[in-house]
Design an enzyme around this catalytic site. Structure first.
Site, PDB file in Angstrom:
ATOM      1  N   HIS A   1       6.230  -0.187 -12.775  1.00 42.14           N
ATOM      2  CA  HIS A   1       6.166  -0.072 -11.315  1.00 42.14           C
ATOM      3  C   HIS A   1       7.399  -0.719 -10.705  1.00 42.14           C
ATOM      4  O   HIS A   1       7.468  -1.925 -10.526  1.00 42.14           O
ATOM      5  CB  HIS A   1       4.876  -0.722 -10.792  1.00 42.14           C
ATOM      6  CG  HIS A   1       4.729  -0.638  -9.309  1.00 42.14           C
ATOM      7  ND1 HIS A   1       3.994  -1.551  -8.582  1.00 42.14           N
ATOM      8  CD2 HIS A   1       5.212   0.253  -8.411  1.00 42.14           C
ATOM      9  CE1 HIS A   1       4.041  -1.220  -7.311  1.00 42.14           C
ATOM     10  NE2 HIS A   1       4.783  -0.138  -7.177  1.00 42.14           N
ATOM     11  N   SER A  38       1.774   3.072  -8.501  1.00 40.36           N
ATOM     12  CA  SER A  38       1.619   1.778  -7.838  1.00 40.36           C
ATOM     13  C   SER A  38       0.178   1.296  -7.842  1.00 40.36           C
ATOM     14  O   SER A  38      -0.101   0.188  -7.388  1.00 40.36           O
ATOM     15  CB  SER A  38       2.124   1.868  -6.387  1.00 40.36           C
ATOM     16  OG  SER A  38       1.472   2.911  -5.691  1.00 40.36           O
ATOM     17  N   ASN A  63       0.099  -4.550  -5.278  1.00 34.37           N
ATOM     18  CA  ASN A  63      -0.653  -3.844  -4.242  1.00 34.37           C
ATOM     19  C   ASN A  63      -2.075  -4.363  -4.052  1.00 34.37           C
ATOM     20  O   ASN A  63      -2.667  -4.162  -2.996  1.00 34.37           O
ATOM     21  CB  ASN A  63      -0.654  -2.341  -4.531  1.00 34.37           C
ATOM     22  CG  ASN A  63       0.669  -1.719  -4.140  1.00 34.37           C
ATOM     23  OD1 ASN A  63       1.222  -2.036  -3.096  1.00 34.37           O
ATOM     24  ND2 ASN A  63       1.196  -0.853  -4.977  1.00 34.37           N
ATOM     25  N   GLU A 111       6.912  -4.394 -12.180  1.00 34.63           N
ATOM     26  CA  GLU A 111       5.603  -4.707 -12.741  1.00 34.63           C
ATOM     27  C   GLU A 111       5.435  -3.878 -14.009  1.00 34.63           C
ATOM     28  O   GLU A 111       5.495  -2.646 -13.963  1.00 34.63           O
ATOM     29  CB  GLU A 111       4.485  -4.322 -11.765  1.00 34.63           C
ATOM     30  CG  GLU A 111       4.052  -5.397 -10.821  1.00 34.63           C
ATOM     31  CD  GLU A 111       2.794  -5.000 -10.065  1.00 34.63           C
ATOM     32  OE1 GLU A 111       1.840  -5.784 -10.050  1.00 34.63           O
ATOM     33  OE2 GLU A 111       2.762  -3.907  -9.473  1.00 34.63           O
TER      34      GLU A 111
END
Length: 296
Positions: A139, A118, A189, A151
């Site tokens: 991800h 992540s 993130n 992702e």
């Protein structure tokens, strides 16, 4: 691509295995102990049952999905015929680098090596292999069978062809892939963790209480879950790890984790996984209760 190896059978690993198996892929699920794998299969079976109950899949499709999964405790056996390996191990750079060194040696030369990280650099992970052009980030979001986003993170050396293949693959899983480049935290993130960190700071500095902060974001910003509840769901240890990657990667003090978050993780209060974080979690109850440590 038909044969998929998933390394790690925890929350993300078993979710990834579930989705691929449900879509007809041959899945090799790999972990250190058979107990971990048996627990993962139980979780996958229960999650498939939920899909049957909701009419998403049929009982026969559930049976087929489970039949598509084989388990392994030996890495070499689990990846020897893989077209794609997806690593979903602990979010720790040393562990991941060690695993990719092994995967590079043990998996077929033409296999694509993906990581579900992540936040950790795809470029750095790829650098320990002899196939940097075939290393990419996938991800997935938690819970994997439900969340649509993937992702797809291309490292500095990831080829255009590999990126196209993985984007198409994610679409074939009924996911919505988004291509991003390799910078700390990627997109999800890089945006999410500073928001969570700021929510923790707001509580830490006495601006508002836990429920109040979460209520503002749910009702005012239409978030399905407040940032402090979400942090508990993700795992406070995971949030801390990602913030440290951002802080180190950018060298910017705005990413420095709140001292309260650091203390909570060091004391073992990691959220849902430990039974207590900003909220207290009781097995069998869905009631959201602020931790007694923070209640007025």
């Amino acid at each position: 691509m038909k044969k998929i190896s998933v390394l790690g059978s925890g929350t993300m690993g078993n979710g990834i295995a579930h989705v691929f198996a449900q879509h007809g892929f041959e899945v090799s699920l790999i972990d250190l102990k058979q107990d971990f794998l048996d627990k993962a299969l139980t979780t996958i079976s229960k999650n498939l049952d939920r899909q049957v109950t909701k009419g998403i899949i049929s009982e026969s499709e559930k049976t087929s999905a489970l039949a598509n999964i084989r388990t392994y405790t030996e890495l070499s056996a689990g990846v020897k015929s893989a077209d794609l390996v997806i690593e979903a191990a602990t979010e720790n750079i040393d562990i991941k680098l060690n695993l990719f060194r092994q995967l590079d040696k043990l998996s077929p030369a033409e296999a694509i090596l993906a990581t579900n990280t992540s936040s950790i650099s795809i470029t750095k992970i790829a650098s320990v292999t002899n196939r940097a052009s075939q290393v990419i980030g996938m991800h997935f979001m938690n819970p994997v069978p439900v969340m649509k986003l993937v992702e797809v993170i291309r490292g500095y050396a990831t080829s255009d062809e590999i990126t196209k293949q993985i984007m198409a693959l994610a679409s074939n899983l009924s996911k919505d892939p988004v291509e991003v480049n390799d910078y700390p935290g990627f997109i999800a993130n890089r945006i999410l963790m500073p928001m969570i960190n700021e929510a923790i700071y707001s509580f830490y500095e006495g601006v508002a209480g836990i429920q109040e902060i979460d209520t503002v974001m749910k009702l005012g910003m239409a978030h399905p879950m407040g940032p402090l509840q979400l942090a508990d769901f993700i795992g406070l240890d995971v949030c801390l790890s990602i913030l440290r990657v951002l802080h180190e990667g950018f060298g910017n003090p705005k990413y420095a984790p709140c001292p309260l978050l650091v203390n909570m993780v060091e004391a073992g209060f990691k959220g849902v996984k430990s039974g207590e974080g900003f909220y207290k979690y009781t097995k069998g109850s869905k009631e959201l209760v602020v931790s007694p440590r923070f209640s007025k």
